[in-house]
Design a protein around this motif. Structure first.
Motif: not given
Length: 162
Positions: A14-21, A37-39, A62-71, A152-158
């Motif tokens: 997950i991007i947290g700061k604008t990134a160009t080039r 993420m389950i693609d 499907p995405f989750g179950p949470c966001i873990v910060t980079a630190d 990070v976690g586990v996501i369950r997707h039916p």
């Protein structure tokens, strides 16, 4: 729309700061955090070179179950990631085997488009997708996919028919 619904476990960045080039050396400064993420991919829906129906349907990321910060993740390039289908392991690997590491992905993507806070990059998947099996294996309504990334976690997707 598909008879070839497939799975891919991926570390989501997950991007947290604008990134160009952005140079690869500065890329990690733009990461807010990580998730799972389950693609989901309809392998038989690539149309005239376009992937929107193969990768972009409403329920295909499907995405989750949470966001873990980079630190909280000391090394995102050394995390176990895995996926099961109906309790059977299909993918089990480590992010250290990714073809492109996170700084390369951020640098490459930001060379042609601006990444904004909240944008999500799916980093790629290890071996074990259904299309790569012999015989090939697909998802069907009633199946349950679980995917995880250590730390990070586990996501369950039916899988449901819509």
């Amino acid at each position: 729309m598909t008879q070839q619904l497939d799975w891919e476990v991926e570390l989501a960045v997950i991007i947290g700061k604008t990134a160009t080039r952005i140079a690869t050396e500065k890329a990690m400064e733009h990461v807010f955090g990580y998730s799972v993420m389950i693609d989901i991919s309809a392998r038989d829906n690539r149309r005239a070179g376009q992937w929107i129906f193969s990768k972009g349907m409403d329920t295909y990321a499907p995405f989750g179950p949470c966001i873990v910060t980079a630190d909280e993740i000391p090394d995102p390039h050394d995390l176990r990631l895995w996926l099961t289908k109906n309790g059977v392991t299909k993918q089990d690997s480590n992010t250290k085997y990714m073809i492109f590491d996170i700084p390369v992905l951020i640098s490459d993507i930001s060379s042609g488009m601006t990444l904004e806070p909240g944008d999500i990059i799916a980093t790629g998947t290890p071996e074990g997708v259904g299309a790569g099996m012999s015989p090939q294996e697909w998802l069907w309504p009633g199946d349950v996919v679980e995917a995880g990334v250590d730390g990070v976690g586990v996501i369950r997707h039916p899988v449901v028919a819509i």
